[in-house]
Design a protein around this motif. Structure first.
Motif, mmCIF file in Angstrom:
data_model
loop_
_atom_site.group_PDB
_atom_site.id
_atom_site.type_symbol
_atom_site.label_atom_id
_atom_site.label_comp_id
_atom_site.label_asym_id
_atom_site.label_seq_id
_atom_site.Cartn_x
_atom_site.Cartn_y
_atom_site.Cartn_z
ATOM 1 N N ILE A 1 3.590 -6.248 -1.307
ATOM 2 C CA ILE A 1 2.852 -4.996 -1.627
ATOM 3 C C ILE A 1 2.380 -4.603 -2.775
ATOM 4 O O ILE A 1 2.906 -4.826 -3.824
ATOM 5 N N CYS A 2 0.921 -4.426 -2.572
ATOM 6 C CA CYS A 2 0.187 -3.950 -3.720
ATOM 7 C C CYS A 2 -0.519 -3.000 -3.743
ATOM 8 O O CYS A 2 -0.428 -2.237 -2.865
ATOM 9 N N HIS A 3 -1.195 -2.367 -4.872
ATOM 10 C CA HIS A 3 -1.693 -1.103 -4.750
ATOM 11 C C HIS A 3 -3.434 -1.637 -4.968
ATOM 12 O O HIS A 3 -3.754 -2.325 -5.649
ATOM 13 N N ALA A 4 -4.275 -0.728 -4.190
ATOM 14 C CA ALA A 4 -5.478 -0.673 -4.323
ATOM 15 C C ALA A 4 -6.228 0.721 -4.426
ATOM 16 O O ALA A 4 -5.238 1.503 -4.061
ATOM 17 N N ALA B 1 -7.876 -4.230 -6.282
ATOM 18 C CA ALA B 1 -7.659 -3.491 -7.346
ATOM 19 C C ALA B 1 -6.270 -3.148 -7.665
ATOM 20 O O ALA B 1 -5.705 -2.585 -6.388
ATOM 21 N N SER B 2 -5.570 -3.409 -8.702
ATOM 22 C CA SER B 2 -4.086 -3.060 -8.646
ATOM 23 C C SER B 2 -3.860 -2.848 -9.849
ATOM 24 O O SER B 2 -3.212 -3.855 -10.695
ATOM 25 N N SER B 3 -3.813 -1.616 -10.548
ATOM 26 C CA SER B 3 -3.678 -1.511 -11.920
ATOM 27 C C SER B 3 -3.163 0.147 -12.059
ATOM 28 O O SER B 3 -3.677 0.912 -11.156
ATOM 29 N N GLY B 4 -2.324 0.256 -13.059
ATOM 30 C CA GLY B 4 -2.184 1.758 -13.471
ATOM 31 C C GLY B 4 -1.189 2.423 -12.593
ATOM 32 O O GLY B 4 -1.040 3.734 -12.615
ATOM 33 N N ALA C 1 2.374 -16.363 -2.947
ATOM 34 C CA ALA C 1 0.965 -17.104 -3.113
ATOM 35 C C ALA C 1 -0.274 -16.291 -3.094
ATOM 36 O O ALA C 1 -1.107 -16.700 -3.732
ATOM 37 N N ALA C 2 -0.306 -15.135 -2.774
ATOM 38 C CA ALA C 2 -1.496 -14.216 -2.737
ATOM 39 C C ALA C 2 -1.480 -13.401 -3.905
ATOM 40 O O ALA C 2 -2.501 -12.913 -4.286
ATOM 41 N N LYS C 3 -0.370 -13.418 -4.760
ATOM 42 C CA LYS C 3 -0.449 -12.784 -6.261
ATOM 43 C C LYS C 3 -1.420 -13.120 -7.171
ATOM 44 O O LYS C 3 -1.882 -12.295 -7.690
ATOM 45 N N TYR C 4 -1.914 -14.300 -6.864
ATOM 46 C CA TYR C 4 -2.852 -14.814 -7.931
ATOM 47 C C TYR C 4 -4.180 -14.276 -7.753
ATOM 48 O O TYR C 4 -5.108 -14.259 -8.543
ATOM 49 N N CYS D 1 -5.312 6.057 -4.388
ATOM 50 C CA CYS D 1 -4.517 4.785 -4.698
ATOM 51 C C CYS D 1 -3.687 4.711 -3.395
ATOM 52 O O CYS D 1 -2.761 5.288 -2.794
ATOM 53 N N ILE D 2 -3.849 3.452 -2.938
ATOM 54 C CA ILE D 2 -3.200 2.942 -1.712
ATOM 55 C C ILE D 2 -2.295 1.858 -1.827
ATOM 56 O O ILE D 2 -2.672 0.705 -2.494
ATOM 57 N N SER D 3 -1.278 1.613 -0.850
ATOM 58 C CA SER D 3 -0.405 0.593 -0.729
ATOM 59 C C SER D 3 -0.962 -0.440 0.200
ATOM 60 O O SER D 3 -1.317 -0.103 1.180
ATOM 61 N N LEU D 4 -1.126 -1.795 -0.134
ATOM 62 C CA LEU D 4 -1.635 -2.844 0.927
ATOM 63 C C LEU D 4 -0.419 -3.975 1.009
ATOM 64 O O LEU D 4 0.214 -4.324 0.131
ATOM 65 N N LEU D 5 -0.349 -4.504 2.128
ATOM 66 C CA LEU D 5 0.422 -5.687 2.457
ATOM 67 C C LEU D 5 -0.529 -6.831 1.994
ATOM 68 O O LEU D 5 -1.838 -6.993 2.603
ATOM 69 N N LYS D 6 -0.238 -7.602 0.885
ATOM 70 C CA LYS D 6 -1.115 -8.463 0.406
ATOM 71 C C LYS D 6 -0.491 -9.955 0.675
ATOM 72 O O LYS D 6 0.230 -10.219 0.074
ATOM 73 N N ILE D 7 -1.194 -10.704 1.737
ATOM 74 C CA ILE D 7 -0.651 -11.877 2.053
ATOM 75 C C ILE D 7 -1.713 -13.033 1.988
ATOM 76 O O ILE D 7 -2.922 -12.553 2.569
#
Ligand code: SF4
Length: 419
Positions: free
Chosen positions: A52-55, A28-31, A20-23, A62-68
């Motif tokens: 897990i996304c990247h910001a 920032a999460s690219s590249g 649900a959080a992916k929208y 570039c860091i990994s985040l728990l995105k929820i």
């Protein structure tokens, strides 16, 4: 009608609330290249696990985040949102302590370096904001968590609560959602531009005040040191690219935002009839990011970026906005690579900020030839019509009626933003 089934295990709820959080694109999460340890991305060392996304951190890492989401229950009914009150979606909810436990457990296993936490609105804006703040408080105060925290804040929540969020979080964000007031009123009837922008103004003031205080007192509390950001949905309403560029520019100027993110509207299951059936081309989102770069790094103002749009207010999809602008204002070219000021070089299609900085440095020692420039750009063909070098002058090239065709990529590949 809300689906009555509710996930019970932590893993099931994590799957629902991470999906649900992916929208939300506003971390920032690219590249980033996938670094899957085994198929499915769930092995040891995977950076692509569930949620897990990247910001990019303030220092550029570039860091990994728990995105929820804390919960995908919501009392609001924004038409474009899969979690809206009337959506038939499976619901789940975490307690603040559960989010803390998940964050710490992922962090200790080196899966993540921080948390991006948002939420649907449950009971009330204040109640939701309290829960979000509580997660950050427990992490910071009870566990001395030093990782990165990005909290979504609820514009209608009490100012004191929003302020507390900023004291725990590295970055805060409030989504403006849609580029125009009319679009917001139509697609997110529970939201209000004035309340959203009022909350952004409060954030700006608190961030500025905190920066001043930390300069004077070493131990002054820090408030959202990574600043604030926002997100706009593209293609859900009739707003043109010119509208979006104008809105982004006003937001940067008025609220000192670090970033505006653009998220191409994606059709959702059981969509409301007021939404378009198709998502806009992804290239549109990409062109808007390029226009954003022009304003933030290349010295263009919003009016100039708008000059790159067509009569319909849309940026061309086949060429980038910098090239579109240069083709419209050919009398500004060619510029002399050995004499032109930085601002003029930054306008040359095909030259990025790094290339321009290198040109300025190298030309102190020698006069640049075309082949020297060629080493600094991925597309010498794009640069040639707009540049004079020691051994090159593009006679009448910028007068050619077919220049646009000559410089358009052969197909709609998503070229990296080199200029
Ligand atoms: S407030 Fe609107 S956008 Fe946010 S979760 Fe609820 S329905 Fe979705």
């Amino acid at each position: 009608m809300e689906r009555m089934t509710r996930a019970s295990s932590i893993t099931d709820r994590l799957a629902i609330l991470a999906d649900a959080a992916k929208y939300d694109a506003s971390c920032a999460s690219s590249g980033t290249a996938k670094r899957n340890s085994k198929e499915g991305g769930k092995g040891i060392g995977s950076t692509e696990g569930m949620g897990i996304c990247h910001a990019y951190a303030p220092d550029g890492r570039c860091i990994s985040l728990l995105k929820i989401l804390l919960t995908n229950h919501c009392i609001f009914d924004c038409h474009y949102c899969i979690n809206r009150a009337s959506s038939n979606v499976q619901r789940a909810r975490f307690t603040p302590q559960e989010v803390v436990d998940l964050t710490l457990s992922f962090y200790r296993r080196n899966y993540i370096e921080g948390l991006f936490l948002s939420s649907g609105i449950v009971k009330s804006s204040n109640h939701t904001m309290e829960q979000l703040v509580e997660v950050a408080r427990i992490l910071r105060e009870e566990h001395d968590f030093r990782g990165y925290i990005h909290l979504k804040t609820i514009p209608d929540a009490d100012g004191e609560l929003v302020h507390r969020a900023g004291l725990y979080a590295d970055r805060v964000s409030i989504n403006v959602e849609l580029p125009t007031d009319a679009g917001l009123a139509r697609l997110a009837p529970d939201k209000d531009t004035r309340r959203i922008e009022g909350a952004m103004g409060g954030m700006k003031q608190a961030i500025r005040q905190s920066r001043d205080e930390t300069k004077r007192f070493r131990h002054a509390p820090r408030f959202a040191p990574a600043g604030q950001s926002t997100q706009m949905i593209v293609g859900a309403d009739a707003a043109s690219d010119a509208d979006i560029v104008g809105k982004a520019s006003r937001l940067y100027d008025s609220f000192g935002l670090r970033r505006v993110y653009y998220s191409a509207f994606s059709p959702i299951p059981d969509a409301s009839a007021v939404l378009p059936l198709k998502r806009p081309p992804l290239m549109r989102e990409h062109r808007l990011y390029q226009s954003d770069w022009l304003m933030r790094f290349y010295g263009y103002d919003s009016r100039e970026v708008m000059q790159a749009t067509g009569a319909d207010g849309m940026l061309p999809l086949d060429i980038d906005p910098k090239l579109a602008w240069a083709l419209k204002f050919r009398d500004r070219f060619p510029v002399d690579v050995n004499r032109a000021p930085r601002e003029a070089l930054l306008r040359v299609p095909g030259l990025g900020v790094r290339a321009v900085n290198q040109i300025l440095s190298v030309r102190r020692q020698k006069r640049l030839r075309l082949e020297d420039v060629g080493k600094l750009t991925v597309s010498l063909a794009k640069v040639r019509p707009f540049l004079v070098a020691a051994d090159w002058r593009p006679t009448l090239l910028t007068d050619r009626a077919d220049l646009r065709t000559l410089l358009s990529p052969p197909n709609e590949q998503l070229e990296l933003f080199a200029a």
